[in-house]
Scaffold this motif. Structure first.
Motif, PDB file in Angstrom:
ATOM      1  N   LYS A   1     -31.515  10.238 -67.527  1.00 51.95           N
ATOM      2  CA  LYS A   1     -30.065  10.046 -67.550  1.00 51.95           C
ATOM      3  C   LYS A   1     -29.407  11.098 -66.676  1.00 51.95           C
ATOM      4  O   LYS A   1     -29.854  12.251 -66.629  1.00 51.95           O
ATOM      5  CB  LYS A   1     -29.509  10.101 -68.965  1.00 51.95           C
ATOM      6  CG  LYS A   1     -29.721  11.427 -69.663  1.00 51.95           C
ATOM      7  CD  LYS A   1     -29.263  11.366 -71.104  1.00 51.95           C
ATOM      8  CE  LYS A   1     -29.796  12.586 -71.849  1.00 51.95           C
ATOM      9  NZ  LYS A   1     -29.894  12.379 -73.253  1.00 51.95           N
ATOM     10  N   ILE A   2     -28.395  10.669 -65.978  1.00 53.19           N
ATOM     11  CA  ILE A   2     -27.553  11.573 -65.201  1.00 53.19           C
ATOM     12  C   ILE A   2     -26.127  11.296 -65.660  1.00 53.19           C
ATOM     13  O   ILE A   2     -25.668  10.155 -65.621  1.00 53.19           O
ATOM     14  CB  ILE A   2     -27.702  11.353 -63.691  1.00 53.19           C
ATOM     15  CG1 ILE A   2     -29.136  11.643 -63.249  1.00 53.19           C
ATOM     16  CG2 ILE A   2     -26.700  12.225 -62.922  1.00 53.19           C
ATOM     17  CD1 ILE A   2     -29.421  11.356 -61.788  1.00 53.19           C
ATOM     18  N   ILE A   3     -25.452  12.343 -66.130  1.00 52.09           N
ATOM     19  CA  ILE A   3     -24.087  12.195 -66.634  1.00 52.09           C
ATOM     20  C   ILE A   3     -23.163  13.050 -65.771  1.00 52.09           C
ATOM     21  O   ILE A   3     -23.457  14.218 -65.512  1.00 52.09           O
ATOM     22  CB  ILE A   3     -23.971  12.636 -68.110  1.00 52.09           C
ATOM     23  CG1 ILE A   3     -25.030  11.934 -68.972  1.00 52.09           C
ATOM     24  CG2 ILE A   3     -22.572  12.350 -68.645  1.00 52.09           C
ATOM     25  CD1 ILE A   3     -25.136  12.482 -70.379  1.00 52.09           C
TER      26      ILE A   3
ATOM     27  N   LEU B   1     -28.157   5.542 -66.375  1.00 53.69           N
ATOM     28  CA  LEU B   1     -29.453   5.505 -67.059  1.00 53.69           C
ATOM     29  C   LEU B   1     -30.488   4.894 -66.130  1.00 53.69           C
ATOM     30  O   LEU B   1     -30.221   3.893 -65.469  1.00 53.69           O
ATOM     31  CB  LEU B   1     -29.345   4.678 -68.342  1.00 53.69           C
ATOM     32  CG  LEU B   1     -28.312   5.178 -69.355  1.00 53.69           C
ATOM     33  CD1 LEU B   1     -28.142   4.171 -70.482  1.00 53.69           C
ATOM     34  CD2 LEU B   1     -28.713   6.537 -69.894  1.00 53.69           C
ATOM     35  N   ILE B   2     -31.668   5.507 -66.112  1.00 51.44           N
ATOM     36  CA  ILE B   2     -32.749   5.032 -65.253  1.00 51.44           C
ATOM     37  C   ILE B   2     -33.920   4.615 -66.139  1.00 51.44           C
ATOM     38  O   ILE B   2     -34.445   5.421 -66.903  1.00 51.44           O
ATOM     39  CB  ILE B   2     -33.182   6.122 -64.259  1.00 51.44           C
ATOM     40  CG1 ILE B   2     -31.973   6.585 -63.437  1.00 51.44           C
ATOM     41  CG2 ILE B   2     -34.312   5.621 -63.366  1.00 51.44           C
ATOM     42  CD1 ILE B   2     -32.216   7.831 -62.615  1.00 51.44           C
ATOM     43  N   TRP B   3     -34.285   3.343 -66.036  1.00 47.80           N
ATOM     44  CA  TRP B   3     -35.453   2.810 -66.725  1.00 47.80           C
ATOM     45  C   TRP B   3     -36.598   2.767 -65.721  1.00 47.80           C
ATOM     46  O   TRP B   3     -36.422   3.050 -64.544  1.00 47.80           O
ATOM     47  CB  TRP B   3     -35.181   1.389 -67.213  1.00 47.80           C
ATOM     48  CG  TRP B   3     -34.342   1.264 -68.436  1.00 47.80           C
ATOM     49  CD1 TRP B   3     -34.764   1.100 -69.724  1.00 47.80           C
ATOM     50  CD2 TRP B   3     -32.905   1.254 -68.508  1.00 47.80           C
ATOM     51  NE1 TRP B   3     -33.694   0.997 -70.573  1.00 47.80           N
ATOM     52  CE2 TRP B   3     -32.542   1.088 -69.855  1.00 47.80           C
ATOM     53  CE3 TRP B   3     -31.895   1.377 -67.559  1.00 47.80           C
ATOM     54  CZ2 TRP B   3     -31.225   1.037 -70.273  1.00 47.80           C
ATOM     55  CZ3 TRP B   3     -30.587   1.328 -67.968  1.00 47.80           C
ATOM     56  CH2 TRP B   3     -30.259   1.154 -69.319  1.00 47.80           C
ATOM     57  N   ILE B   4     -37.758   2.358 -66.145  1.00 48.82           N
ATOM     58  CA  ILE B   4     -38.910   2.252 -65.257  1.00 48.82           C
ATOM     59  C   ILE B   4     -38.696   1.152 -64.211  1.00 48.82           C
ATOM     60  O   ILE B   4     -39.243   1.206 -63.122  1.00 48.82           O
ATOM     61  CB  ILE B   4     -40.226   2.022 -66.060  1.00 48.82           C
ATOM     62  CG1 ILE B   4     -41.464   2.238 -65.181  1.00 48.82           C
ATOM     63  CG2 ILE B   4     -40.282   0.629 -66.659  1.00 48.82           C
ATOM     64  CD1 ILE B   4     -41.719   3.669 -64.843  1.00 48.82           C
TER      65      ILE B   4
ATOM     66  N   LYS C   1     -35.270  -0.471 -63.708  1.00 45.49           N
ATOM     67  CA  LYS C   1     -33.869  -0.757 -63.399  1.00 45.49           C
ATOM     68  C   LYS C   1     -33.023   0.505 -63.512  1.00 45.49           C
ATOM     69  O   LYS C   1     -33.437   1.500 -64.096  1.00 45.49           O
ATOM     70  CB  LYS C   1     -33.319  -1.854 -64.307  1.00 45.49           C
ATOM     71  CG  LYS C   1     -33.263  -1.480 -65.782  1.00 45.49           C
ATOM     72  CD  LYS C   1     -32.778  -2.653 -66.626  1.00 45.49           C
ATOM     73  CE  LYS C   1     -32.799  -2.295 -68.102  1.00 45.49           C
ATOM     74  NZ  LYS C   1     -32.329  -3.379 -68.944  1.00 45.49           N
ATOM     75  N   VAL C   2     -31.839   0.419 -62.918  1.00 43.66           N
ATOM     76  CA  VAL C   2     -30.854   1.492 -62.999  1.00 43.66           C
ATOM     77  C   VAL C   2     -29.569   0.866 -63.507  1.00 43.66           C
ATOM     78  O   VAL C   2     -29.169  -0.204 -63.059  1.00 43.66           O
ATOM     79  CB  VAL C   2     -30.611   2.136 -61.620  1.00 43.66           C
ATOM     80  CG1 VAL C   2     -29.523   3.187 -61.690  1.00 43.66           C
ATOM     81  CG2 VAL C   2     -31.888   2.737 -61.069  1.00 43.66           C
ATOM     82  N   GLY C   3     -28.923   1.521 -64.445  1.00 44.49           N
ATOM     83  CA  GLY C   3     -27.679   0.987 -64.994  1.00 44.49           C
ATOM     84  C   GLY C   3     -26.889   2.099 -65.636  1.00 44.49           C
ATOM     85  O   GLY C   3     -26.954   3.254 -65.211  1.00 44.49           O
ATOM     86  N   GLY C   4     -26.148   1.738 -66.652  1.00 44.98           N
ATOM     87  CA  GLY C   4     -25.352   2.729 -67.338  1.00 44.98           C
ATOM     88  C   GLY C   4     -24.943   2.250 -68.706  1.00 44.98           C
ATOM     89  O   GLY C   4     -25.404   1.205 -69.176  1.00 44.98           O
ATOM     90  N   GLU C   5     -24.067   3.010 -69.333  1.00 46.68           N
ATOM     91  CA  GLU C   5     -23.594   2.631 -70.659  1.00 46.68           C
ATOM     92  C   GLU C   5     -22.712   1.391 -70.606  1.00 46.68           C
ATOM     93  O   GLU C   5     -22.582   0.685 -71.592  1.00 46.68           O
ATOM     94  CB  GLU C   5     -22.847   3.795 -71.303  1.00 46.68           C
ATOM     95  CG  GLU C   5     -23.767   4.913 -71.715  1.00 46.68           C
ATOM     96  CD  GLU C   5     -23.049   5.974 -72.517  1.00 46.68           C
ATOM     97  OE1 GLU C   5     -21.934   6.373 -72.132  1.00 46.68           O
ATOM     98  OE2 GLU C   5     -23.607   6.397 -73.529  1.00 46.68           O
ATOM     99  N   THR C   6     -22.083   1.160 -69.462  1.00 48.97           N
ATOM    100  CA  THR C   6     -21.260  -0.045 -69.294  1.00 48.97           C
ATOM    101  C   THR C   6     -21.747  -0.789 -68.065  1.00 48.97           C
ATOM    102  O   THR C   6     -22.436  -0.235 -67.215  1.00 48.97           O
ATOM    103  CB  THR C   6     -19.763   0.305 -69.119  1.00 48.97           C
ATOM    104  OG1 THR C   6     -19.599   0.966 -67.863  1.00 48.97           O
ATOM    105  CG2 THR C   6     -19.256   1.196 -70.246  1.00 48.97           C
ATOM    106  N   ALA C   7     -21.340  -2.047 -67.956  1.00 51.12           N
ATOM    107  CA  ALA C   7     -21.744  -2.866 -66.817  1.00 51.12           C
ATOM    108  C   ALA C   7     -21.181  -2.330 -65.502  1.00 51.12           C
ATOM    109  O   ALA C   7     -21.738  -2.592 -64.432  1.00 51.12           O
ATOM    110  CB  ALA C   7     -21.295  -4.305 -67.035  1.00 51.12           C
TER     111      ALA C   7
END
Length: 184
Positions: free
Chosen positions: A18-20, A33-36, A38-44
């Protein structure tokens, strides 16, 4: 060793990093948020928000489809899960040690790759950026916190990062138990 394998499986269920970014205009932070895979976040809209902010200083947009690691890292993890299962079936202490060493090497390579991505991302700035600060770089910290203009950037492992990382010492625990049991 089965717990070590389960730790790797969490990489497909939870974010690994996570990078905040906190700033006066974002007191609750913008959390990437970085998964194995995908990259996303708390919101779309998290990635869109980060891309808009990055545009002002000339940083590249984050485009998850153009990040090759998100495509091949899952395959590497599945291979390590398969090798872990073979190691359990063989039940040889050297197998647990080799698997653990392979995980150390892969983890080190992954962290180095992430550092290189962050470096490129924070240093390769567009000449047409609306805001230009001579000599500035906007690389987030690899691990820890860093002030970047009016932002405080936090970068740390997330749930799957810790659980996946726990796989390494668990493999050496399996090595130790296997040797102890076979020595009697």
């Amino acid at each position: 060793m089965l717990l070590a394998i389960a730790g790797l499986l969490t990489l497909f269920l939870f974010p690994m990093w996570k990078i905040i970014l906190y700033a006066p205009q974002y007191p609750d932070g913008v959390k990437m948020l970085i998964w194995i895979n995908k990259v996303g976040g708390e919101t779309a809209s998290t990635i869109q928000t980060i891309n808009i902010l990055n545009h002002y200083v000339g940083m590249k947009f984050i485009e998850p489809d153009s990040i090759p690691e998100l495509k091949y890292f899952p395959t590497i993890v599945w291979i390590m899960i398969g090798l872990g299962l073979v190691t359990v079936l063989l039940n040889k202490s050297w197998g647990y040690a080799i698997w653990g060493m392979m995980m150390i090497i892969l983890a080190a390579l992954a962290v180095y790759d992430f550092y290189l991505w962050e470096y490129e991302y924070g240093h390769s700035l567009s000449d047409t950026a609306p805001i230009k600060i001579p000599g500035a770089s906007f690389q987030p910290p690899l691990i820890g916190t860093k002030r970047i203009l009016n932002f405080i950037a936090y970068s740390f492992p997330d749930t799957a990062g810790y659980l996946g990382g726990l796989s390494i010492p668990l493999s050496f625990v399996a090595f130790w138990f296997c040797r102890k049991i076979k020595r009697g």
